[in-house]
Scaffold this motif. Sequence first.
Motif, mmCIF file in Angstrom:
data_model
loop_
_atom_site.group_PDB
_atom_site.id
_atom_site.type_symbol
_atom_site.label_atom_id
_atom_site.label_comp_id
_atom_site.label_asym_id
_atom_site.label_seq_id
_atom_site.Cartn_x
_atom_site.Cartn_y
_atom_site.Cartn_z
ATOM 1 N N ALA A 108 0.828 -1.207 0.000
ATOM 2 C CA ALA A 108 0.000 0.000 0.000
ATOM 3 C C ALA A 108 0.862 1.256 0.000
ATOM 4 O O ALA A 108 0.559 2.239 -0.700
ATOM 5 N N ASP A 109 1.955 1.241 0.773
ATOM 6 C CA ASP A 109 2.862 2.389 0.820
ATOM 7 C C ASP A 109 3.499 2.651 -0.539
ATOM 8 O O ASP A 109 3.888 3.791 -0.841
ATOM 9 N N ALA A 110 3.623 1.597 -1.350
ATOM 10 C CA ALA A 110 4.170 1.743 -2.704
ATOM 11 C C ALA A 110 3.106 2.224 -3.692
ATOM 12 O O ALA A 110 3.386 2.370 -4.886
ATOM 13 N N GLY A 111 1.883 2.445 -3.187
ATOM 14 C CA GLY A 111 0.817 2.955 -4.029
ATOM 15 C C GLY A 111 0.060 1.893 -4.802
ATOM 16 O O GLY A 111 -0.648 2.202 -5.766
ATOM 17 N N GLU A 112 0.207 0.634 -4.364
ATOM 18 C CA GLU A 112 -0.427 -0.466 -5.085
ATOM 19 C C GLU A 112 -1.444 -1.175 -4.190
ATOM 20 O O GLU A 112 -1.420 -1.058 -2.966
ATOM 21 N N ASP A 113 -2.317 -1.940 -4.848
ATOM 22 C CA ASP A 113 -3.388 -2.667 -4.183
ATOM 23 C C ASP A 113 -3.041 -4.155 -4.193
ATOM 24 O O ASP A 113 -2.845 -4.739 -5.265
ATOM 25 N N ILE A 114 -2.966 -4.760 -3.025
ATOM 26 C CA ILE A 114 -2.607 -6.175 -2.946
ATOM 27 C C ILE A 114 -3.581 -7.048 -3.742
ATOM 28 O O ILE A 114 -3.214 -8.135 -4.213
ATOM 29 N N ASN A 115 -4.780 -6.573 -3.943
ATOM 30 C CA ASN A 115 -5.771 -7.350 -4.681
ATOM 31 C C ASN A 115 -5.458 -7.444 -6.172
ATOM 32 O O ASN A 115 -6.080 -8.250 -6.871
ATOM 33 N N ARG A 116 -4.504 -6.671 -6.651
ATOM 34 C CA ARG A 116 -4.068 -6.752 -8.047
ATOM 35 C C ARG A 116 -2.950 -7.778 -8.237
ATOM 36 O O ARG A 116 -2.435 -7.946 -9.341
ATOM 37 N N LEU A 117 -2.611 -8.492 -7.179
ATOM 38 C CA LEU A 117 -1.544 -9.478 -7.269
ATOM 39 C C LEU A 117 -1.997 -10.650 -8.143
ATOM 40 O O LEU A 117 -3.023 -11.274 -7.888
ATOM 41 N N LYS A 118 -1.184 -10.958 -9.168
ATOM 42 C CA LYS A 118 -1.495 -12.041 -10.100
ATOM 43 C C LYS A 118 -0.538 -13.221 -9.980
ATOM 44 O O LYS A 118 -0.921 -14.364 -10.250
ATOM 45 N N ARG A 119 0.701 -12.937 -9.595
ATOM 46 C CA ARG A 119 1.727 -13.971 -9.568
ATOM 47 C C ARG A 119 2.667 -13.765 -8.386
ATOM 48 O O ARG A 119 2.896 -12.630 -7.971
ATOM 49 N N ILE A 120 3.228 -14.866 -7.902
ATOM 50 C CA ILE A 120 4.279 -14.825 -6.893
ATOM 51 C C ILE A 120 5.447 -15.653 -7.404
ATOM 52 O O ILE A 120 5.290 -16.844 -7.719
#
Length: 242
Positions: A53-65
Amino acid sequence: MNIGTQILILEVPMESFFGKTTIYPVLLKDQDGLTLIDTGMLGQLEPLRKAIADAGEDINRLKRIILTHQDIDHIGNVHALLDLLPNTALLAHKDDVPYMTGERPFVKLTPERINLMDIALKQQAEDMIRRLPDLRFAHILEDGEHLPYGGGVQIIHTPGHTPGHISLYVPAQKLLLAADELRVVEGELVGPAESATPDMPLALKSLDKLTVLDAEKVLCYHGGFYDRNVQARLQALSQERG
């Protein structure tokens, strides 16, 4: 910290056997979503979520690990992430996948080491091991493979720290994501930690693969960012092993 528009370096506080420190997972940003490189320590999903979140991104957009290797400070939150986002694809090198699926016992997370943990961490480790057979890998990585994420990354198999340890190279940014093959200690780029590297001769030999890269920047999971005459430093580290 961002490198270009597609490489986001996360700073995640971590509590481990050795006290409090900071680790540096990476997000690769693409139009279809995010790729996370390594998931942090057991039980630390919330600090990871905050860093994203601090990086300005939404964890729910995670597609791959992408998991660089089997150590618990790298795979520790994989189950928590999959519980949150069950369609997230897992990727790892073929030589570490059997450890991550429970087919083989972890190289370093032995029963003896688990017994030395405090009660909460021990419970988390035992729960993770129990759930390992549930992990399904969407893609098994090979040495030299190129992936399109984050503007394009190359997989570099750098065994020794674990059998299937990988580093990643981002040619467009001349950036090496070294995982645990390298560290930054007191401002200097150094090799892997001997105490955490079962096959140190092999890990040092793996440095040879990094010396041929046109790298100007290095991101180490432990120690962070380094950009001082990288190629010369890598050559020196390779030569020091004799």
